[in-house]
Write a protein that holds these residues in place. Structure first.
Motif, mmCIF file in Angstrom:
data_model
loop_
_atom_site.group_PDB
_atom_site.id
_atom_site.type_symbol
_atom_site.label_atom_id
_atom_site.label_comp_id
_atom_site.label_asym_id
_atom_site.label_seq_id
_atom_site.Cartn_x
_atom_site.Cartn_y
_atom_site.Cartn_z
ATOM 1 N N ASN A 1 0.832 -1.208 0.000
ATOM 2 C CA ASN A 1 0.000 0.000 0.000
ATOM 3 C C ASN A 1 0.867 1.259 0.000
ATOM 4 O O ASN A 1 1.677 1.477 0.896
ATOM 5 C CB ASN A 1 -0.893 -0.022 1.237
ATOM 6 N N MET A 2 0.702 2.118 -1.013
ATOM 7 C CA MET A 2 1.548 3.310 -1.124
ATOM 8 C C MET A 2 1.420 4.253 0.062
ATOM 9 O O MET A 2 2.343 5.006 0.369
ATOM 10 C CB MET A 2 1.237 4.072 -2.416
ATOM 11 N N THR A 3 0.258 4.239 0.752
ATOM 12 C CA THR A 3 0.088 5.151 1.880
ATOM 13 C C THR A 3 0.912 4.734 3.096
ATOM 14 O O THR A 3 0.929 5.449 4.090
ATOM 15 C CB THR A 3 -1.390 5.279 2.281
ATOM 16 N N ASN A 4 1.598 3.581 3.022
ATOM 17 C CA ASN A 4 2.563 3.257 4.066
ATOM 18 C C ASN A 4 3.743 4.229 4.051
ATOM 19 O O ASN A 4 4.411 4.422 5.076
ATOM 20 C CB ASN A 4 3.089 1.825 3.900
ATOM 21 N N VAL A 5 4.002 4.826 2.888
ATOM 22 C CA VAL A 5 5.123 5.753 2.735
ATOM 23 C C VAL A 5 4.647 7.136 2.285
ATOM 24 O O VAL A 5 5.057 8.157 2.825
ATOM 25 C CB VAL A 5 6.155 5.197 1.735
ATOM 26 N N PHE A 6 3.756 7.179 1.275
ATOM 27 C CA PHE A 6 3.270 8.438 0.725
ATOM 28 C C PHE A 6 2.138 9.003 1.593
ATOM 29 O O PHE A 6 1.342 8.255 2.159
ATOM 30 C CB PHE A 6 2.748 8.239 -0.699
ATOM 31 N N LEU A 7 2.043 10.319 1.644
ATOM 32 C CA LEU A 7 0.994 10.982 2.414
ATOM 33 C C LEU A 7 -0.294 11.061 1.602
ATOM 34 O O LEU A 7 -0.285 11.494 0.449
ATOM 35 C CB LEU A 7 1.431 12.389 2.820
ATOM 36 N N ALA A 8 -1.418 10.644 2.218
ATOM 37 C CA ALA A 8 -2.729 10.762 1.576
ATOM 38 C C ALA A 8 -3.667 11.631 2.406
ATOM 39 O O ALA A 8 -4.821 11.808 2.069
ATOM 40 C CB ALA A 8 -3.357 9.384 1.370
ATOM 41 N N TYR A 9 -3.177 12.161 3.528
ATOM 42 C CA TYR A 9 -3.927 13.104 4.364
ATOM 43 C C TYR A 9 -5.278 12.545 4.814
ATOM 44 O O TYR A 9 -6.306 13.198 4.719
ATOM 45 C CB TYR A 9 -4.112 14.432 3.635
ATOM 46 N N GLY A 10 -5.264 11.333 5.319
ATOM 47 C CA GLY A 10 -6.507 10.760 5.810
ATOM 48 C C GLY A 10 -7.412 10.241 4.716
ATOM 49 O O GLY A 10 -8.480 9.703 5.006
ATOM 50 N N GLU A 11 -7.022 10.406 3.453
ATOM 51 C CA GLU A 11 -7.738 9.915 2.276
ATOM 52 C C GLU A 11 -9.051 10.630 2.003
ATOM 53 O O GLU A 11 -9.394 10.909 0.878
ATOM 54 C CB GLU A 11 -7.993 8.404 2.356
ATOM 55 N N ARG A 12 -9.832 10.932 3.058
ATOM 56 C CA ARG A 12 -11.146 11.560 2.870
ATOM 57 C C ARG A 12 -11.223 12.841 3.693
ATOM 58 O O ARG A 12 -10.483 13.025 4.656
ATOM 59 C CB ARG A 12 -12.269 10.618 3.302
ATOM 60 N N ALA A 13 -12.170 13.696 3.316
ATOM 61 C CA ALA A 13 -12.393 14.925 4.070
ATOM 62 C C ALA A 13 -13.886 15.213 4.150
ATOM 63 O O ALA A 13 -14.627 14.989 3.181
ATOM 64 C CB ALA A 13 -11.658 16.095 3.438
ATOM 65 N N ASP A 14 -14.320 15.707 5.305
ATOM 66 C CA ASP A 14 -15.708 16.132 5.478
ATOM 67 C C ASP A 14 -15.917 17.501 4.819
ATOM 68 O O ASP A 14 -14.969 18.206 4.487
ATOM 69 C CB ASP A 14 -16.051 16.241 6.964
ATOM 70 N N ASN A 15 -17.188 17.870 4.660
ATOM 71 C CA ASN A 15 -17.562 19.227 4.247
ATOM 72 C C ASN A 15 -16.861 19.652 2.952
ATOM 73 O O ASN A 15 -16.375 20.775 2.820
ATOM 74 C CB ASN A 15 -17.223 20.236 5.359
ATOM 75 N N THR A 16 -16.815 18.719 1.987
ATOM 76 C CA THR A 16 -16.029 18.941 0.773
ATOM 77 C C THR A 16 -16.902 19.300 -0.423
ATOM 78 O O THR A 16 -17.949 18.696 -0.653
ATOM 79 C CB THR A 16 -15.207 17.680 0.444
ATOM 80 N N ILE A 17 -16.429 20.280 -1.186
ATOM 81 C CA ILE A 17 -17.013 20.636 -2.478
ATOM 82 C C ILE A 17 -16.019 20.180 -3.546
ATOM 83 O O ILE A 17 -14.861 20.609 -3.541
ATOM 84 C CB ILE A 17 -17.246 22.151 -2.597
ATOM 85 N N ASN A 18 -16.451 19.310 -4.440
ATOM 86 C CA ASN A 18 -15.561 18.735 -5.451
ATOM 87 C C ASN A 18 -16.131 18.980 -6.839
ATOM 88 O O ASN A 18 -17.306 18.719 -7.101
ATOM 89 C CB ASN A 18 -15.393 17.231 -5.218
ATOM 90 N N TYR A 19 -15.279 19.491 -7.730
ATOM 91 C CA TYR A 19 -15.662 19.647 -9.137
ATOM 92 C C TYR A 19 -14.765 18.766 -9.991
ATOM 93 O O TYR A 19 -13.531 18.838 -9.907
ATOM 94 C CB TYR A 19 -15.538 21.094 -9.611
ATOM 95 N N SER A 20 -15.381 17.899 -10.817
ATOM 96 C CA SER A 20 -14.651 17.023 -11.730
ATOM 97 C C SER A 20 -14.986 17.412 -13.160
ATOM 98 O O SER A 20 -16.164 17.578 -13.511
ATOM 99 C CB SER A 20 -15.024 15.557 -11.494
ATOM 100 N N THR A 21 -13.968 17.558 -13.994
ATOM 101 C CA THR A 21 -14.178 17.930 -15.390
ATOM 102 C C THR A 21 -14.639 16.719 -16.197
ATOM 103 O O THR A 21 -14.369 15.576 -15.825
ATOM 104 C CB THR A 21 -12.880 18.468 -16.011
#
Length: 344
Positions: A137-157
């Motif tokens: 699992n890459m998150t053993n070394v790389f940072l993913a910042y908790g993977e998820r966040a509350d109260n999020t506004i996301n725009y995908s193209t």
């Protein structure tokens, strides 16, 4: 009795009407197996566990769309995480801790509101030979910042000739401050033919219980894969920076990954090497090697096994739970697992 029966009938009618107007898909993952973990402690710290979600987190989800006309659709996802070994809720006991969002989708792309993945998380998953599971699992070394966040506004193209992107902003919801506790992320990707390239950025401001800033951190990561049909090459590089509220640097590191996926019989051999280079005095470097194999029994069910080992410098702290999770500085933990995953 008649009133109760009538009320039950009305509720059932409304529920059926809602489902009839919205296309709802029920999906999930059931994943469990045996894990042998060795923390490399001075005393025998080897543990034998039945663990849930070793390859993919066990989950139950509901995904829905409603056609609003003119190319516009309402969309939602509610995804529950659970531990199949004991039946408990995951993500700290949240009912829909993995995902909980609603939004609109159209020719302009998609806008979603709620608890969602940080953009850096799907970027990591798309290039990780272990797909953010098992020993590599890459998150053993790389940072993913908790993977998820509350109260999020996301725009995908929408996709343009292989190009796509998304931007996310998570509100800190701290009284008197628009910056405390907030997070922001960006993902740019190109996926066409054998080539997949991703560039991801994440920035966050931490907050104390009183709402004051307690520090900030950011990561920029570039990665990609190239598929040769019989084998796929994986690579990634990330730069991490962070400081406390006092302005003292407490995160200054770079991460790298090289990986391989190769077809073997009805499954795949997967392998990776990762390294964390710490540029701060007193913080040691770390290396992680992992190898695994997945075997497809059917389109939905597979067996898996993997082994991984960390080699930390005397002050390194990488473990199989993310950066800074080793049981002690300089220890070299290892893990082995074997199990079964079913997707429905």
């Amino acid at each position: 009795m008649k009133k109760s029966l009538l009320a039950f009938t009305l509720v059932g009618t409304f529920a059926y009407s809602a489902v009839a107007q919205t296309n709802v898909t029920i999906y999930g993952v059931a994943d469990a197996g045996i894990a042998i973990n060795d923390s490399d402690a001075p005393t025998d710290a080897r543990t034998y566990r039945l663990e849930s979600g070793q390859q993919s987190g066990s989950r139950l989800g509901f995904r829905g769309t409603e056609d609003l006309g003119g190319g516009l659709s309402a969309i939602f996802t509610l995804e529950n995480g659970f531990s199949i070994d004991n039946g408990q809720l995951g993500q700290g006991g949240r009912l829909f801790g993995r995902q909980a969002w609603v939004g609109l989708n159209g020719n302009f792309g998609a806008v979603k509101f709620g608890r969602q993945y940080n953009p850096i998380r799907p970027a990591l998953e798309s290039i990780d030979p272990f797909a953010l599971g098992l020993a590599g699992n890459m998150t053993n070394v790389f940072l993913a910042y908790g993977e998820r966040a509350d109260n999020t506004i996301n725009y995908s193209t929408p996709k343009f000739g292989g190009f796509s992107g998304q931007v996310a902003y998570s509100l800190g919801e701290i009284a008197g401050s628009t910056s405390a506790g907030r997070q922001a992320g960006l993902l740019l990707g190109y996926n066409s033919g054998p080539i997949n390239v991703v560039l991801a950025y994440h920035d966050q401001n931490l907050a104390t219980a009183t709402g004051a800033n307690s520090g900030s951190a950011d990561t920029i990561m570039l990665g990609g894969t190239y598929d040769f049909s019989v084998a796929k090459l994986h690579a990634a590089y990330a730069v991490n920076k962070g400081e406390t509220a006092a302005g003292a640097t407490n995160v200054d590191s770079t991460d790298m990954m090289l990986g391989l996926t190769a077809k073997l019989g009805a499954g795949n051999v997967i392998a990776s090497y990762m390294r964390k280079n710490n540029d701060l005095a007193g913080n040691g470097d770390s290396n992680l090697w992992a190898i695994g194999y997945t075997y497809d029994i059917s389109k939905r069910t597979n067996l898996y096994t993997s082994y991984g080992r960390v080699k930390n410098d005397p002050t390194g702290l990488v473990g199989f739970g993310g950066p800074l999770t080793a049981a002690g500085a300089g220890r070299d933990p290892s893990t082995f697992n074997v199990g079964v995953r079913h997707r429905f």
